[in-house]
Design a protein around this motif. Sequence first.
Motif, PDB file in Angstrom:
ATOM      1  N   TRP A 170       6.654   5.736   1.317  1.00 16.99           N
ATOM      2  CA  TRP A 170       7.752   4.960   1.903  1.00 16.99           C
ATOM      3  C   TRP A 170       9.108   5.535   1.506  1.00 16.99           C
ATOM      4  O   TRP A 170       9.979   5.760   2.350  1.00 16.99           O
ATOM      5  CB  TRP A 170       7.631   3.503   1.472  1.00 16.99           C
ATOM      6  CG  TRP A 170       8.722   2.614   1.981  1.00 16.99           C
ATOM      7  CD1 TRP A 170       9.802   2.150   1.292  1.00 16.99           C
ATOM      8  CD2 TRP A 170       8.841   2.082   3.308  1.00 16.99           C
ATOM      9  NE1 TRP A 170      10.585   1.363   2.092  1.00 16.99           N
ATOM     10  CE2 TRP A 170      10.020   1.300   3.336  1.00 16.99           C
ATOM     11  CE3 TRP A 170       8.071   2.186   4.463  1.00 16.99           C
ATOM     12  CZ2 TRP A 170      10.438   0.630   4.486  1.00 16.99           C
ATOM     13  CZ3 TRP A 170       8.487   1.517   5.611  1.00 16.99           C
ATOM     14  CH2 TRP A 170       9.655   0.759   5.611  1.00 16.99           C
ATOM     15  N   GLN A 220       7.915  -2.080   6.221  1.00 15.37           N
ATOM     16  CA  GLN A 220       7.525  -1.748   4.856  1.00 15.37           C
ATOM     17  C   GLN A 220       6.224  -2.416   4.439  1.00 15.37           C
ATOM     18  O   GLN A 220       5.364  -1.787   3.813  1.00 15.37           O
ATOM     19  CB  GLN A 220       8.640  -2.157   3.891  1.00 15.37           C
ATOM     20  CG  GLN A 220       8.306  -1.894   2.434  1.00 15.37           C
ATOM     21  CD  GLN A 220       9.424  -2.307   1.510  1.00 15.37           C
ATOM     22  OE1 GLN A 220      10.465  -2.787   1.963  1.00 15.37           O
ATOM     23  NE2 GLN A 220       9.236  -2.137   0.219  1.00 15.37           N
ATOM     24  N   TYR A 221       6.062  -3.678   4.778  1.00 11.06           N
ATOM     25  CA  TYR A 221       4.913  -4.415   4.256  1.00 11.06           C
ATOM     26  C   TYR A 221       3.674  -4.254   5.118  1.00 11.06           C
ATOM     27  O   TYR A 221       2.558  -4.375   4.621  1.00 11.06           O
ATOM     28  CB  TYR A 221       5.306  -5.883   4.062  1.00 11.06           C
ATOM     29  CG  TYR A 221       6.391  -5.987   3.024  1.00 11.06           C
ATOM     30  CD1 TYR A 221       6.090  -5.898   1.674  1.00 11.06           C
ATOM     31  CD2 TYR A 221       7.730  -6.078   3.401  1.00 11.06           C
ATOM     32  CE1 TYR A 221       7.088  -5.933   0.718  1.00 11.06           C
ATOM     33  CE2 TYR A 221       8.733  -6.112   2.447  1.00 11.06           C
ATOM     34  CZ  TYR A 221       8.404  -6.035   1.106  1.00 11.06           C
ATOM     35  OH  TYR A 221       9.392  -6.038   0.155  1.00 11.06           O
ATOM     36  N   SER A 232      -1.675   1.082   3.539  1.00  9.19           N
ATOM     37  CA  SER A 232      -1.929   1.852   2.321  1.00  9.19           C
ATOM     38  C   SER A 232      -2.961   1.157   1.441  1.00  9.19           C
ATOM     39  O   SER A 232      -3.820   1.810   0.830  1.00  9.19           O
ATOM     40  CB  SER A 232      -0.622   2.041   1.545  1.00  9.19           C
ATOM     41  OG  SER A 232      -0.836   2.743   0.345  1.00  9.19           O
ATOM     42  N   ASP A 282      -2.477  -0.145  -5.571  1.00 10.73           N
ATOM     43  CA  ASP A 282      -2.704   1.302  -5.559  1.00 10.73           C
ATOM     44  C   ASP A 282      -4.081   1.621  -6.124  1.00 10.73           C
ATOM     45  O   ASP A 282      -4.673   0.818  -6.855  1.00 10.73           O
ATOM     46  CB  ASP A 282      -1.638   2.027  -6.383  1.00 10.73           C
ATOM     47  CG  ASP A 282      -0.258   1.921  -5.765  1.00 10.73           C
ATOM     48  OD1 ASP A 282      -0.180   1.772  -4.535  1.00 10.73           O
ATOM     49  OD2 ASP A 282       0.737   1.969  -6.514  1.00 10.73           O
ATOM     50  N   ARG A 302       2.535  -1.078   3.736  1.00 11.06           N
ATOM     51  CA  ARG A 302       1.884  -1.283   2.442  1.00 11.06           C
ATOM     52  C   ARG A 302       0.462  -1.810   2.625  1.00 11.06           C
ATOM     53  O   ARG A 302      -0.445  -1.459   1.864  1.00 11.06           O
ATOM     54  CB  ARG A 302       2.701  -2.265   1.595  1.00 11.06           C
ATOM     55  CG  ARG A 302       2.134  -2.446   0.190  1.00 11.06           C
ATOM     56  CD  ARG A 302       3.008  -3.326  -0.672  1.00 11.06           C
ATOM     57  NE  ARG A 302       2.392  -3.555  -1.978  1.00 11.06           N
ATOM     58  CZ  ARG A 302       2.900  -4.320  -2.937  1.00 11.06           C
ATOM     59  NH1 ARG A 302       4.070  -4.926  -2.737  1.00 11.06           N
ATOM     60  NH2 ARG A 302       2.269  -4.479  -4.085  1.00 11.06           N
ATOM     61  N   TYR A 361       3.382 -10.533  -0.240  1.00  5.88           N
ATOM     62  CA  TYR A 361       3.317  -9.542  -1.315  1.00  5.88           C
ATOM     63  C   TYR A 361       4.191  -9.945  -2.499  1.00  5.88           C
ATOM     64  O   TYR A 361       3.871  -9.636  -3.651  1.00  5.88           O
ATOM     65  CB  TYR A 361       3.726  -8.164  -0.795  1.00  5.88           C
ATOM     66  CG  TYR A 361       2.603  -7.449  -0.085  1.00  5.88           C
ATOM     67  CD1 TYR A 361       1.510  -6.959  -0.790  1.00  5.88           C
ATOM     68  CD2 TYR A 361       2.625  -7.278   1.298  1.00  5.88           C
ATOM     69  CE1 TYR A 361       0.471  -6.310  -0.144  1.00  5.88           C
ATOM     70  CE2 TYR A 361       1.593  -6.636   1.953  1.00  5.88           C
ATOM     71  CZ  TYR A 361       0.518  -6.157   1.232  1.00  5.88           C
ATOM     72  OH  TYR A 361      -0.515  -5.523   1.871  1.00  5.88           O
ATOM     73  N   HIS A 383       1.895   3.912  -1.776  1.00  3.10           N
ATOM     74  CA  HIS A 383       2.830   3.424  -0.765  1.00  3.10           C
ATOM     75  C   HIS A 383       4.275   3.662  -1.190  1.00  3.10           C
ATOM     76  O   HIS A 383       5.125   4.019  -0.369  1.00  3.10           O
ATOM     77  CB  HIS A 383       2.609   1.925  -0.523  1.00  3.10           C
ATOM     78  CG  HIS A 383       3.654   1.313   0.351  1.00  3.10           C
ATOM     79  ND1 HIS A 383       4.628   0.464  -0.136  1.00  3.10           N
ATOM     80  CD2 HIS A 383       3.911   1.464   1.672  1.00  3.10           C
ATOM     81  CE1 HIS A 383       5.421   0.106   0.854  1.00  3.10           C
ATOM     82  NE2 HIS A 383       5.015   0.683   1.957  1.00  3.10           N
TER      83      HIS A 383
END
Length: 477
Positions: free
Chosen positions: A387, A341-342, A348, A167, A345, A43, A383
């Motif tokens: 988060w 977290q990723y 999401s 997004d 993501r 990312y 996200h």
Amino acid sequence: MEFSVMCKTRHVLTLIGSVLNIVLSFIVFCFLDILDFVLCFVYKVLDFCIESEWKNPNSGSYSAATLDGSGKIIVSEQGETESEVVYLTSTKFQLEEISDTLYSRPSFVTEVSNQLKRLTFDTITITKSTEKKKPTRSTITINSTIVKLLQGRMIGQYLYPITRWSDCDCQFCNSWAYSTKRTLFVKSDGPKDQAKEDVVFIHGFVSSSAFWTETLFPNFSSKAKSIYRLLAVDLLGFGRSPKPNDSLYTLREHVDMIEKSVLEGYGVRSFHIVAHSLGCILALAIAVKHPESVKSLTLLAPPYYPVPKGESATQYVMRRVAPRRMWPPMAFCASVGGWYQYIARTVSLVLCKNHRLWDFLIKIITGNRIRTFLLEGFIRHTHIASWHTLHNVIFGTSGKLDRYLDVIRDRLSCDVTVFHGEDDEVIPLECSYNVQRRIPRARVKVVENKDHITIVVGRQKEFARELEEIWKKSTKN
């Protein structure tokens, strides 16, 4: 004899299941540790290529001054266990606390190793030294990084465009960006000008105001709608409300936006609060800020975990909510969403960015016969919003809830009613009883055969009557 054999068999099967759960959890979460580490750099490269910004991943430790990935400047203080966020507005600097779980999440192997060390040390008698240690002074290291970051913010350089590439860019999710009013979306029902009292509804995590408007609002009696003005809000980052990428979605930001959009926006003076899950934390914070205005407090599945002495509040609650176990399934989902977290993501990216595709497929499969408001609330957020809200509100405020509950017990005279589903696997039933222990006058009602969602959905008529009785009783008092 047969009963004794059945009990022993059940005990053996339970033990085998527990061992399998531990072993499988170890294997799976070790793999997820590696996967999240790889996705972190994937990312990072994608963000650089698509948005021309090289962002610091916030899965590791911060330096003295760095970014958390949303435009805020993290300042680590030596000698302190917490960090603060410094960011520049048009008129002043502001400081906000953030949860250390945003940047301090040990790998599964490290966590298991630490637990084994604790068990080893517990068997040894340690003689503590009585020598007094000199208190360490807290100092803040300021370097050229701070200056450069502040210069960038002062000349209007924002790290992210309105919509990140990962997004959703549809009109529904971004309608707020084209409005001059940066307030939350509020759905109102009942009398507009002559309401005797107001009721504020606050939804839970990854949900929306539709959780209330599609279930309870149609089932309130005409008499109730003539007396009470019903106000259901989409929280910051969710539903139709603004989803700014330069927000850290702290408790203060959420509460300030509710005050601005609901209390001030609708001229609310005296009001009842109905809150679910995450919304219960916001409800407690609002009640503490407006002790003379709250008429009643109705909490559904409040996530209140008393923290043992000596434990880090944020880390303890994170482990309770997200225990990194394969079973039950809700624990696994919470663990993935809270620790990685990723990976979160990526989920999401698949669900939220493509929510129009999922809406279309569900309508095709079901023949448009099923109302999908729960799914819509679940996949219409960013996200960054989910988060940071999870860590800064649910985990980050864990050390404040004791004080909030004490204030409500000692300074507020409003009725406190707590509902909890007997089969809730998201928030354990003990959390509601923990609230009652802190506020003895609180009434706890356990709803049989209902879980985190069906405590409302499926029994909306009954629950609407129960709420009307609570409001009626509070008004008389």
